[in-house]
Design a protein around this motif. Structure first.
Motif, PDB file in Angstrom:
ATOM      1  N   SER A  74     -11.165  -5.206 -14.126  1.00  0.00           N
ATOM      2  CA  SER A  74     -12.147  -5.936 -13.328  1.00  0.00           C
ATOM      3  C   SER A  74     -11.514  -6.513 -12.064  1.00  0.00           C
ATOM      4  O   SER A  74     -11.442  -7.733 -11.890  1.00  0.00           O
ATOM      5  CB  SER A  74     -12.756  -7.062 -14.179  1.00  0.00           C
ATOM      6  N   PRO A  75     -11.045  -5.645 -11.161  1.00  0.00           N
ATOM      7  CA  PRO A  75     -10.403  -6.153  -9.941  1.00  0.00           C
ATOM      8  C   PRO A  75     -11.436  -6.656  -8.939  1.00  0.00           C
ATOM      9  O   PRO A  75     -12.515  -6.082  -8.810  1.00  0.00           O
ATOM     10  CB  PRO A  75      -9.666  -4.928  -9.402  1.00  0.00           C
ATOM     11  N   THR A  76     -11.126  -7.721  -8.274  1.00  0.00           N
ATOM     12  CA  THR A  76     -12.002  -8.247  -7.223  1.00  0.00           C
ATOM     13  C   THR A  76     -11.461  -7.817  -5.859  1.00  0.00           C
ATOM     14  O   THR A  76     -10.266  -7.521  -5.732  1.00  0.00           O
ATOM     15  CB  THR A  76     -12.050  -9.783  -7.268  1.00  0.00           C
ATOM     16  N   PRO A  77     -12.310  -7.768  -4.852  1.00  0.00           N
ATOM     17  CA  PRO A  77     -11.805  -7.441  -3.510  1.00  0.00           C
ATOM     18  C   PRO A  77     -10.682  -8.366  -3.066  1.00  0.00           C
ATOM     19  O   PRO A  77      -9.730  -7.942  -2.403  1.00  0.00           O
ATOM     20  CB  PRO A  77     -13.048  -7.601  -2.631  1.00  0.00           C
ATOM     21  N   ARG A  78     -10.774  -9.632  -3.458  1.00  0.00           N
ATOM     22  CA  ARG A  78      -9.744 -10.602  -3.067  1.00  0.00           C
ATOM     23  C   ARG A  78      -8.402 -10.257  -3.690  1.00  0.00           C
ATOM     24  O   ARG A  78      -7.369 -10.264  -3.004  1.00  0.00           O
ATOM     25  CB  ARG A  78     -10.173 -12.009  -3.481  1.00  0.00           C
ATOM     26  N   ILE A  79      -8.378  -9.950  -4.989  1.00  0.00           N
ATOM     27  CA  ILE A  79      -7.106  -9.645  -5.639  1.00  0.00           C
ATOM     28  C   ILE A  79      -6.555  -8.319  -5.137  1.00  0.00           C
ATOM     29  O   ILE A  79      -5.337  -8.158  -4.960  1.00  0.00           O
ATOM     30  CB  ILE A  79      -7.240  -9.652  -7.177  1.00  0.00           C
ATOM     31  N   LEU A  80      -7.419  -7.352  -4.882  1.00  0.00           N
ATOM     32  CA  LEU A  80      -6.949  -6.071  -4.356  1.00  0.00           C
ATOM     33  C   LEU A  80      -6.282  -6.262  -2.995  1.00  0.00           C
ATOM     34  O   LEU A  80      -5.239  -5.665  -2.713  1.00  0.00           O
ATOM     35  CB  LEU A  80      -8.106  -5.083  -4.248  1.00  0.00           C
ATOM     36  N   ALA A  81      -6.878  -7.105  -2.176  1.00  0.00           N
ATOM     37  CA  ALA A  81      -6.311  -7.365  -0.849  1.00  0.00           C
ATOM     38  C   ALA A  81      -4.963  -8.065  -0.979  1.00  0.00           C
ATOM     39  O   ALA A  81      -4.005  -7.745  -0.247  1.00  0.00           O
ATOM     40  CB  ALA A  81      -7.267  -8.202  -0.013  1.00  0.00           C
ATOM     41  N   ARG A  82      -4.853  -9.023  -1.912  1.00  0.00           N
ATOM     42  CA  ARG A  82      -3.587  -9.738  -2.101  1.00  0.00           C
ATOM     43  C   ARG A  82      -2.492  -8.801  -2.580  1.00  0.00           C
ATOM     44  O   ARG A  82      -1.343  -8.872  -2.116  1.00  0.00           O
ATOM     45  CB  ARG A  82      -3.776 -10.872  -3.116  1.00  0.00           C
ATOM     46  N   LEU A  83      -2.829  -7.912  -3.509  1.00  0.00           N
ATOM     47  CA  LEU A  83      -1.825  -6.986  -4.025  1.00  0.00           C
ATOM     48  C   LEU A  83      -1.409  -5.979  -2.960  1.00  0.00           C
ATOM     49  O   LEU A  83      -0.220  -5.629  -2.851  1.00  0.00           O
ATOM     50  CB  LEU A  83      -2.363  -6.268  -5.270  1.00  0.00           C
ATOM     51  N   ASP A  84      -2.369  -5.516  -2.176  1.00  0.00           N
ATOM     52  CA  ASP A  84      -2.045  -4.593  -1.084  1.00  0.00           C
ATOM     53  C   ASP A  84      -1.121  -5.262  -0.061  1.00  0.00           C
ATOM     54  O   ASP A  84      -0.179  -4.645   0.447  1.00  0.00           O
ATOM     55  CB  ASP A  84      -3.313  -4.107  -0.398  1.00  0.00           C
ATOM     56  N   ASP A  85      -1.390  -6.536   0.229  1.00  0.00           N
ATOM     57  CA  ASP A  85      -0.539  -7.270   1.168  1.00  0.00           C
ATOM     58  C   ASP A  85       0.882  -7.387   0.630  1.00  0.00           C
ATOM     59  O   ASP A  85       1.867  -7.185   1.363  1.00  0.00           O
ATOM     60  CB  ASP A  85      -1.107  -8.669   1.424  1.00  0.00           C
ATOM     61  N   SER A  86       1.001  -7.721  -0.656  1.00  0.00           N
ATOM     62  CA  SER A  86       2.326  -7.845  -1.266  1.00  0.00           C
ATOM     63  C   SER A  86       3.059  -6.514  -1.260  1.00  0.00           C
ATOM     64  O   SER A  86       4.262  -6.445  -1.001  1.00  0.00           O
ATOM     65  CB  SER A  86       2.207  -8.363  -2.705  1.00  0.00           C
ATOM     66  N   LEU A  87       2.317  -5.458  -1.559  1.00  0.00           N
ATOM     67  CA  LEU A  87       2.942  -4.137  -1.596  1.00  0.00           C
ATOM     68  C   LEU A  87       3.470  -3.740  -0.219  1.00  0.00           C
ATOM     69  O   LEU A  87       4.549  -3.144  -0.100  1.00  0.00           O
ATOM     70  CB  LEU A  87       1.934  -3.106  -2.108  1.00  0.00           C
ATOM     71  N   ARG A  88       2.743  -4.103   0.816  1.00  0.00           N
ATOM     72  CA  ARG A  88       3.217  -3.803   2.174  1.00  0.00           C
ATOM     73  C   ARG A  88       4.519  -4.538   2.480  1.00  0.00           C
ATOM     74  O   ARG A  88       5.431  -3.987   3.113  1.00  0.00           O
ATOM     75  CB  ARG A  88       2.140  -4.180   3.209  1.00  0.00           C
ATOM     76  N   VAL A  89       4.601  -5.781   2.031  1.00  0.00           N
ATOM     77  CA  VAL A  89       5.834  -6.548   2.236  1.00  0.00           C
ATOM     78  C   VAL A  89       6.989  -5.902   1.477  1.00  0.00           C
ATOM     79  O   VAL A  89       8.111  -5.786   1.988  1.00  0.00           O
ATOM     80  CB  VAL A  89       5.645  -8.016   1.808  1.00  0.00           C
ATOM     81  N   MET A  90       6.729  -5.480   0.240  1.00  0.00           N
ATOM     82  CA  MET A  90       7.770  -4.815  -0.539  1.00  0.00           C
ATOM     83  C   MET A  90       8.254  -3.552   0.157  1.00  0.00           C
ATOM     84  O   MET A  90       9.466  -3.285   0.234  1.00  0.00           O
ATOM     85  CB  MET A  90       7.240  -4.444  -1.933  1.00  0.00           C
ATOM     86  N   ARG A  91       7.320  -2.765   0.669  1.00  0.00           N
ATOM     87  CA  ARG A  91       7.694  -1.501   1.310  1.00  0.00           C
ATOM     88  C   ARG A  91       8.562  -1.713   2.539  1.00  0.00           C
ATOM     89  O   ARG A  91       9.460  -0.929   2.815  1.00  0.00           O
ATOM     90  CB  ARG A  91       6.424  -0.747   1.716  1.00  0.00           C
ATOM     91  N   THR A  92       8.288  -2.755   3.278  1.00  0.00           N
ATOM     92  CA  THR A  92       8.995  -2.975   4.549  1.00  0.00           C
ATOM     93  C   THR A  92      10.172  -3.931   4.417  1.00  0.00           C
ATOM     94  O   THR A  92      10.860  -4.182   5.402  1.00  0.00           O
ATOM     95  CB  THR A  92       8.027  -3.524   5.613  1.00  0.00           C
ATOM     96  N   ALA A  93      10.405  -4.457   3.220  1.00  0.00           N
ATOM     97  CA  ALA A  93      11.500  -5.415   3.018  1.00  0.00           C
ATOM     98  C   ALA A  93      12.835  -4.801   3.414  1.00  0.00           C
ATOM     99  O   ALA A  93      13.165  -3.681   3.016  1.00  0.00           O
ATOM    100  CB  ALA A  93      11.547  -5.870   1.564  1.00  0.00           C
ATOM    101  N   LYS A  94      13.604  -5.530   4.216  1.00  0.00           N
ATOM    102  CA  LYS A  94      14.891  -5.040   4.694  1.00  0.00           C
ATOM    103  C   LYS A  94      16.049  -5.480   3.803  1.00  0.00           C
ATOM    104  O   LYS A  94      17.169  -4.989   3.959  1.00  0.00           O
ATOM    105  CB  LYS A  94      15.142  -5.537   6.121  1.00  0.00           C
TER     106      LYS A  94
END
Length: 221
Positions: free
Chosen positions: A100-120
């Motif tokens: 039961s994902p909400t748009p808000r949680i999906l957006a938060r997880l996507d944001d975190s994943l982007r940070v993980m991908r670009t982490a130096k």
């Protein structure tokens, strides 16, 4: 050691004791020297007792009447069991999120994943992993589940993972898989991503602690 202002004294003691275990300075069966902790941390005995109660509850210490607190069994099986439980518990919350994902949680997880991908660096990557995990657990874990997961986080000092150089390469794919499963409304996929990641974390920790001589040379008491 100077006081760490802004951190509860009980939590300072918890971290201190676990660091002693993780570095092999305390081993299975060793007695906790409260006087030494008072000297090392410059605090009273009250937060030490609070820390002992927490660590006994978490299975890291055991207390014996009129004898004090001792390090509970700490070996390869203990480390593996901890991660098995940690993966299963996080998997419960992740599966609920995927159901039961909400748009808000999906957006938060996507944001975190982007940070993980670009982490130096590893520290940035690992800190964002905890942000990701907290986002799911805060939303989908009830009080009991949340408390049990939180207790498990004390098992390994954060420095262990922020100093593991291969963290991003080894763990980013599992976060990609977990996020994809949540977007796809696939609870089983999200659950398995958590379990498989924890299994790999156990392998890494056991390998490193064995290399340090913390595991594999247990003394009898």
């Amino acid at each position: 050691m100077p006081k760490n202002y802004g951190v509860k004294e009980k939590d300072q003691v918890v971290t201190h004791i676990i660091n002693l275990v993780m570095t092999g300075k305390l081993r299975s069966g060793d007695r906790i020297d409260r006087n030494e902790i008072v000297r090392d941390l410059g605090i009273s005995r009250v937060p030490i007792q609070e820390a002992v109660v927490q660590l006994e509850h978490d299975g890291i210490l055991s207390t014996r009447y009129h004898r004090g607190a001792f390090v509970a069994r700490f070996d390869e099986a203990t480390v593996a069991e901890h991660h098995e439980l940690y993966g299963t518990l996080n998997g419960i919350a992740a599966a609920r999120c995927a159901a039961s994902p909400t748009p808000r949680i999906l957006a938060r997880l996507d944001d975190s994943l982007r940070v993980m991908r670009t982490a130096k660096d590893v520290k940035t990557f690992q800190e964002e992993c905890w942000v990701y995990r907290d986002a799911i657990n805060d939303e989908y874990a009830g009080p009991r589940l949340h408390a049990t997961i939180r207790a498990g986080k004390s098992f390994a000092p954060s420095e262990f993972w922020t100093n593991y150089p291969k963290a991003k390469a080894e763990f980013l794919p599992s976060y990609e898989a977990e996020t994809a499963a949540i977007h796809a409304r696939d609870p089983e996929g999200a659950r398995l991503a958590c379990i498989e990641r924890s299994e790999r974390m156990a392998q890494v920790m056991i390998g490193e602690l064995t290399r340090r001589g913390v595991l594999g040379d247990l003394r009898s008491h």
